[in-house]
Write an enzyme that holds these catalytic residues in place. Sequence first.
Site, PDB file in Angstrom:
ATOM      1  N   ASP A   1       0.807  -1.238   0.000  1.00  0.00           N
ATOM      2  CA  ASP A   1       0.000   0.000   0.000  1.00  0.00           C
ATOM      3  C   ASP A   1       0.833   1.279   0.000  1.00  0.00           C
ATOM      4  OD1 ASP A   1      -1.833  -2.011   0.341  1.00  0.00           O
ATOM      5  OD2 ASP A   1      -2.658  -1.264   2.223  1.00  0.00           O
ATOM      6  N   HIS A   2       2.056   1.233  -0.491  1.00  0.00           N
ATOM      7  CA  HIS A   2       2.927   2.415  -0.529  1.00  0.00           C
ATOM      8  C   HIS A   2       3.147   2.807  -1.989  1.00  0.00           C
ATOM      9  CE1 HIS A   2       4.752   0.723   3.474  1.00  0.00           C
ATOM     10  NE2 HIS A   2       3.528   1.211   3.630  1.00  0.00           N
ATOM     11  N   LEU A   3       2.306   3.695  -2.486  1.00  0.00           N
ATOM     12  CA  LEU A   3       2.302   4.013  -3.918  1.00  0.00           C
ATOM     13  C   LEU A   3       3.314   5.104  -4.233  1.00  0.00           C
ATOM     14  CD1 LEU A   3      -1.560   4.054  -4.456  1.00  0.00           C
ATOM     15  CD2 LEU A   3       0.022   2.131  -4.665  1.00  0.00           C
TER      16      LEU A   3
END
Length: 529
Positions: A465-467
């Site tokens: 979830d680290h874009l």
Amino acid sequence: MSTVYDADVIVIGSGALGSNAAYELVKQGKSVIILEAGERIPRWKIVDNFRNSSRKGNYNDPYPNEPWARTSYEEGYIENTGSFNFKPGMLKLVGGTTWHWAAACWRYLPNDMKLNTLYGVGRDWPLEYEELEPYYVRAEKALGVAGNNQDDQSGQGGKAFPPRSEPYPMPPEGETYLFKRLKERLSPHGFHFIHEPNARPTLPYDGRPACQGNNNCMPVCPIGTMYSGNVHAEKAEQLGAKLITDATAYKLEKGANNKIVAVHYKSSKGDDVRLSAKYFIVAAHGLETPKLLLISDVANSSDQVGRNLMDHTGMGLQFMADEPLWTGRGPVQQGGIFNWRDGPFRRQHSAIKHAVSNGVPNVPVTKRLLSQGIIGSELDKRITFDTERWVDISTVFEILPHASNTVRPSATKKDALGIPMLTVHYEVDDYVKAARDVAMKDYHQFVSLMGGEVVQDNTGWQNRDHLMGSVIMGSNPKDAVVDKHCRTFDHDNLFLATTGVIPASGVINPTLTGVALSIRLADTIALEL
């Protein structure tokens, strides 16, 4: 005749990055409109939704999921065409995804920002750590970060690092028993444990209470200790910013001299509105920001919009130790093992971070026991025994920016407003795959040193979830979307407040860096207005 604008600045997105930029601008006397695709929802309602949900492992489930403002787990929101099922947990509501982010607030290392120069891989940042450091300080104060001023966060066991001009706003929380015992047993064998700086205040701070250790940071802090972007959305409103919900931007309009002159948005009620401003900040997340640019046909002379998509693609280890560790008491995460954060090995394989997860393990423990046919009183005994000893290691890897890892507007699927949804093509690169064996060797040591029984040590690649990277920052307009001020090369009044600008991922959660960059770009705009 002078032009009349609806605002000095329009910010598209009310998450932590957009709301901090809006607050900084309105604090300096600028008129600001914030557009948010989702709705405003009170904390008590989110907590109630969580309590009533049967899908406790789905952290998006307690939040609004409208046909015009979908969460990322909604079927059809993301179509994957690569071998990896890219599905990060993103939200659309006032405050954004920081409602369930667990609040890790790391700084990048100076070496993270010189990856290509030092190690010959990936890209360098177009700015130095020293340029960003004052904005890290401001971001830490804005979010209310608690941290250990003595840790060598490079993981090498040296003096305090990276350099700081001011201490953390608050001291760290006390160590959980789990973290303490793992550190006591693994540190003598060379594993460097580092406390995770976090936006969960250890003292009352800015109207938020001190953390009570509810162990519910994901999906929602029940008492509002953990920072979420709605804090600064509300602060901006109190100073005069106008926040419009149910407002999905679908077009950035170009005018004379290649300036952006307006944004068009639609609402679920059938509104189609045009708003003008002197400056625009797109602060949607790392998938929606490039989508808006692409469907608007702006900011893409480099052909890099929607390319170079990065996550901290990871894997996991679960095992049971030979002693009770009482996982699930205190915050859901507190730090981890950082031996592989930096060093010459980055020429050959990615950096690695092993985070110690501290979520209550009753659900995975019970599912495992039921799958083994254990029921009745024996099930009760085993749930107690196994949860006492449960250890969950969440590993992340540093992925490099590749133009072939892309996010695009869907050519076949649209939401309820007629706006394209998303198509993602994502592959895990060889740089990450080369680090897998290194991580597995660590896993074997962890289990052995803790006298453990492996539950799962081959999870396959996982989302984190680290874009990052999807609107990449650089010094050359031919291969980057924004400059070091997050200003688009193609339009001098269009800025991007998103972790999607980050050009080198490292292994740390990027939110604090995104907030620091957003405060910095707000200062840039304020000076020019």
